[in-house]
Structures are given as C-alpha cells and as structure tokens.
Design a protein around this motif. Structure first.
Motif, mmCIF file in Angstrom:
data_model
loop_
_atom_site.group_PDB
_atom_site.id
_atom_site.type_symbol
_atom_site.label_atom_id
_atom_site.label_comp_id
_atom_site.label_asym_id
_atom_site.label_seq_id
_atom_site.Cartn_x
_atom_site.Cartn_y
_atom_site.Cartn_z
ATOM 1 N N TRP A 378 -1.045 -1.432 8.159
ATOM 2 C CA TRP A 378 -0.524 -0.619 6.946
ATOM 3 C C TRP A 378 1.053 -0.633 6.554
ATOM 4 O O TRP A 378 1.633 -0.453 5.390
ATOM 5 C CB TRP A 378 -1.286 0.744 7.131
ATOM 6 C CG TRP A 378 -2.841 1.228 7.083
ATOM 7 C CD1 TRP A 378 -3.181 1.069 8.130
ATOM 8 C CD2 TRP A 378 -3.159 0.872 5.905
ATOM 9 N NE1 TRP A 378 -4.488 1.109 7.442
ATOM 10 C CE2 TRP A 378 -4.716 0.736 6.417
ATOM 11 C CE3 TRP A 378 -3.030 0.619 4.748
ATOM 12 C CZ2 TRP A 378 -5.665 1.318 5.690
ATOM 13 C CZ3 TRP A 378 -3.792 1.515 3.557
ATOM 14 C CH2 TRP A 378 -5.248 1.171 4.349
ATOM 15 N N LYS A 390 -6.598 -0.218 -0.323
ATOM 16 C CA LYS A 390 -7.866 1.358 -0.473
ATOM 17 C C LYS A 390 -8.511 0.640 -1.749
ATOM 18 O O LYS A 390 -9.229 1.766 -1.077
ATOM 19 C CB LYS A 390 -6.718 1.865 -0.945
ATOM 20 C CG LYS A 390 -5.449 2.292 -0.214
ATOM 21 C CD LYS A 390 -4.318 3.987 -0.844
ATOM 22 C CE LYS A 390 -5.098 4.909 -1.569
ATOM 23 N NZ LYS A 390 -4.271 6.369 -1.981
ATOM 24 N N ILE A 417 -8.849 9.035 -0.455
ATOM 25 C CA ILE A 417 -8.388 8.385 0.301
ATOM 26 C C ILE A 417 -6.885 8.393 1.477
ATOM 27 O O ILE A 417 -6.045 8.355 0.187
ATOM 28 C CB ILE A 417 -8.071 6.060 0.524
ATOM 29 C CG1 ILE A 417 -9.621 5.773 -0.235
ATOM 30 C CG2 ILE A 417 -8.067 5.604 1.839
ATOM 31 C CD1 ILE A 417 -9.789 4.863 -0.375
ATOM 32 N N THR A 419 -4.448 6.977 4.260
ATOM 33 C CA THR A 419 -4.436 6.196 5.129
ATOM 34 C C THR A 419 -2.756 7.019 5.802
ATOM 35 O O THR A 419 -2.326 7.571 6.149
ATOM 36 C CB THR A 419 -4.164 4.143 4.668
ATOM 37 O OG1 THR A 419 -2.235 5.191 3.959
ATOM 38 C CG2 THR A 419 -4.620 4.113 3.627
#
Length: 495
Positions: A378, A390, A417, A419
């Motif tokens: 990431w 994503k 989402i 992360t």
C-alpha cells in the motif's frame, strides 16, 4: 499553588487517560490532535444508517482489577454501560481440518477439546489449568520507578503458583507451548497454532487471554469504540481539559535538555511545563525529537522488533438480518486467494449486530471482513492506483461474503473500505501497525516512558508494550501523571 501546564500530543486512549488524570490533579491540560475528533484508533464511522467499528472487540478489566478501576475513573465504563460476555470467543473453519470453537468458559472448552482429541487429554488438562490461573495476574497500580517492595510481594502473592508459569513461558511462542504440552492431534494443533496470524505469538499472552475470558473480565462494551472514546473525551472536558483539533505537531521544542513546548505544522508554538507524547512512537523519537534521545533498548526495539501486519477492513451495511453460527469466524483456505494485490490464506468475518444492535437499523445487519495486508503493498499507491486497488478489494470481498451468505450481495446498502493507508492517514501510526510491535518473546519487555537526558517529557501509549492494546496504553497515561505529580511534589489524586 501555581497551575502547571501539560501538553499531550495525541487524543487516542493513552492521551485521553493522561488528560483526565492530569485534570483531576490540578493541571491545565491541552490535548493536541491531528484529527477532527478524539479517540485515535478507538473509533468508528457512520455510513448512511450504519456504523462501522474499527477497534473494540473485547476489553480487559470489565469486571475487576487495576484496569477495571481505571475504566471507572476515566468514564470509559459507567453504570449505564452494558457489558456483554460472549459464550464463544471465536469460531474457526478450515477446508482440511473442519470447524472449531473457542469457548470462554474453560470447563466447557476443556470438555469440547478432550472430545475432539482424547489422546491429548493430559496436555489439554494442564493447559486449561494454567489458563484458569491466568486471571490472577493483575497490573501494578504504580509506574516503574515508583513501586515498593511490598507492591512486588503483593503481586507475587496474587499470582501464586502462576508465577512459575510466567517464568517458564515468558519468552516462548504459542507453538512452543503446545510442543511442551505434547499436543499431537493435527486438527487441534492447527487451530490453536493459527488462532493468531503467527504461531510465534506469545505463549504467555495466549494463556492469560483465556484466563480473563473465563473470569468474565474481558467483556465487550455495548456501543463499541466510538461511544467509549466519546465518554472519555466528555470526562476530560468535564474536568476542565481542552482539545486542539486539526493540529499536527512537527517538532518538540527542547532547550538545555528540557522539553518546553511544541511547534505545529503551521508554525505556531505552544509552551508548557510538561510534554506527554501519546502518538506514534517512531514519529516522536525520530522526527519530533530528531533521534537525539535514544538509548540502546529503544534503538534495538525500533530496528529489530517485528511490527504487527496491517489490516484491511471491509464493512458492509446489509438490508437483511444475518444469523451467523458465531459472532466472529476465522476462515482458512489451502490455496492462497488474491484480494487485489494481497494473497491471503485466512480472513475473518465479524457480525457485530448479532450482539450489538446499535450498529444498524432494525431488521438490518453489518458484516465486516478483515484480512492482513503488508504495508509494502500500500505504501506507494496513490490517486488512481490506490482507488483501483480498493475496487479490486471491494469486488473480492463481496465474492467472499457471498460464499458464506448466498444472496447477501444484492442486499448491500453501504460499503466502506479501510486500508493500512487509512490507518496511517487518520492516526499517523508507523507503517499501519495498528497495535505496534508483535508480542513474541518480548512480551515482558516494556520500553521506557522517560528518555535518558530529556527532562519534562514522558511517553505513553501502545509503542511502550509489545502487542499494544487499549488497557496498557490507557494505564500508561495514568502512570505518566503519577510520575509528573512526583516530580512536582504533589499528591496524586484519582477523584
């Protein structure tokens, strides 16, 4: 008496705790927070009519002990908070080994385990016996350097025979624990070794956790993370404390080896008599203090201790009542699954609305899917590349929950989402390691709250303790004020 000023960097649970105790003891306290609200990782977010929780699954100290006293003193728990103790801690499913339950009642779990693996009855009985005694371990009320000989005697008396267990397993992994117990059943070995993401997880942490569950001293607070952090923030303000939100600290002002204040990113300077760091440890030590006050222990820890792997959290708001086997299930697969760029062999699905209806409207549910995802995947993703990743995660996550709950995809009303980059953006935590260092053989090694050669400065929070977690982080905030009160020659108060 002159009112001394304290600046606290970060409004996570350690910062909130420090702020509350500082105000109780007559200090003029300001918590400086980079985000727009308090709580740090103890948070949740609303999407439509749903709330998606990021943090709280269970909490040590919901019934008794030093942590319990602290939760009441800080307002984290009060008479209006409902505490939920689950029958089962987790359910696990594997393609080869079938399914497995971990029950919080140790007698019930012992019977379940022996029925599964009668050949391991001796080892199971010994393991359960150690776990049952685990609740005897309590934290010290006072910080390092302020404990008396009688404090240590009291601790030894409380632990009793469990003290020998601590000595034996303090540097061992959960795998080594199972080896020493001669657990041989392949199904039992698989599930116990894979309860956490690595078989190297601390044996002592493994044992203690089940002792707390069995004693009903690690329950869940209804309403979850955000409501807990709101209660603590309200307590801090009711004691006269102040927040400075949307303010990122760039540097700690040091003169003649004394911390005097902070410099914000906008250039503003704020001065105080004491500075408490309650934010990311690496950022403070290596950036705000420019690496000037590192002893050998700190250097070794930050260079060698492994970090907890970051996670991706995919949350769904579903227009349907979901009735799972268990509130939380860990799934294992033999062949790695690609979720975007991350390859996984395990993932977790949690159903918070199965025990806490405050997260969704009536007749609706939340489903949350978790999986580990290394920071390296990431860290360099930006703009469209980040959004594309994503989107890949979203598609695969829907596919996975459809596998377990056919037809649920068409009932999805909200998706969120989070992360590893989300975690870093909102909390500044190093490389997305949401609970800091992984607890292995270092579980008993706390890092120093005071830095050699730097006065009027104290560190608190999860980076002091391998494995992090809410209770020790909050307690370090209390300890910081005890230490400052000692320096200021005033009595520490809790009321």
């Amino acid at each position: 008496m002159e009112t001394k000023k304290i600046l606290i960097i970060g409004s996570g649970i350690a910062g909130l705790s420090a702020g509350i105790y500082a105000q109780k003891n007559g200090f003029d306290t300001t918590i400086v927070e980079m985000h727009e609200r308090a709580g740090g990782q103890l948070t949740a977010w609303d999407r439509g009519n749903y709330r998606f929780d990021y943090c709280l699954h269970w909490l040590i100290g919901t019934d008794h002990g030093v942590y319990n006293d602290m939760w009441w003193e800080t307002g984290a728990i009060n008479e209006d908070v409902e505490i939920i103790n689950h029958k089962a801690f987790v359910h696990m499913e594997d393609e080869e080994h079938g399914e497995f339950y971990i029950y919080n009642d140790l007698e019930e779990w012992k019977s379940y385990l022996i029925k599964m693996a009668p050949e391991d009855e001796k080892g199971i009985t010994k393991m359960i016996g150690m776990m049952r005694k685990g609740d005897r371990v309590d934290q010290f009320e006072d910080p390092p350097g302020m404990r008396t000989f009688s404090d240590y005697l009291k601790s030894l008396w409380q632990m009793g025979s469990f003290f020998t267990t601590m000595l034996k397993y303090k540097n061992e992994s959960s795998k080594e624990l199972l080896d020493s117990l001669r657990i041989s059943n392949p199904h039992l070995r698989f599930f116990l070794e894979n309860l956490y993401s690595t078989p190297d997880f601390s044996a002592l942490g493994f044992i203690l956790m089940f002792g707390w569950f069995n004693a009903k001293n690690a329950g869940y607070l209804k309403g979850g993370s955000l409501e807990m952090s709101k209660r603590m923030a309200k307590k801090f303000q009711s004691e006269g404390g102040k927040f400075l939100f949307n303010s990122r600290v760039k540097e700690i002002i040091v003169k003649d080896d004394e911390a005097e204040g902070i410099i914000l990113e906008n250039g503003n300077k704020i001065f105080a008599d004491h500075i408490i760091s309650a934010c990311d440890g690496r950022t403070v030590l290596f950036n705000m203090l420019k690496g000037k006050y590192l002893n050998e222990q700190l250097k070794y820890a930050y260079e060698n201790w492994p970090l907890l792997t970051p996670m991706v959290l995919v949350s769904f708001g579903v227009n349907k009542v979901i009735q799972p086997k268990c509130h939380t299930t860990n799934y294992f697969v033999k062949e790695p699954i690609s979720v975007g760029k991350t390859k996984i062999t395990r993932y977790q699905i949690m159903h918070r609305t199965s025990y806490d209806p405050t997260f969704a409207p009536d007749h609706k549910s939340t489903i949350q899917l978790y999986f580990d995802s290394p920071w390296e995947i990431w860290k360099d993703l930006k703009a469209d590349a980040y959004l594309d990743e994503k989107e890949a995660v979203r598609k695969k996550a829907i596919e996975l929950i459809e596998k377990h709950y056919p037809g649920v995809g068409e009932k999805i009303e909200e998706i969120d989402i989070a992360t590893p980059k989300t975690t870093v953006r909102y909390t500044g935590v190093w490389n997305g390691a949401y609970e800091g260092f992984t607890p292995r053989g270092n579980i008993m090694e706390a890092l120093p709250m005071k830095l050699d050669g730097l006065d009027r400065f104290t560190m608190v929070g999860q980076w002091l303790f391998p494995g992090g977690g809410l209770p020790p982080s909050a307690l370090s905030g209390k300890w910081a004020i005890q230490m400052i009160c000692k320096d200021e020659k005033r009595k520490f108060e809790i009321t």
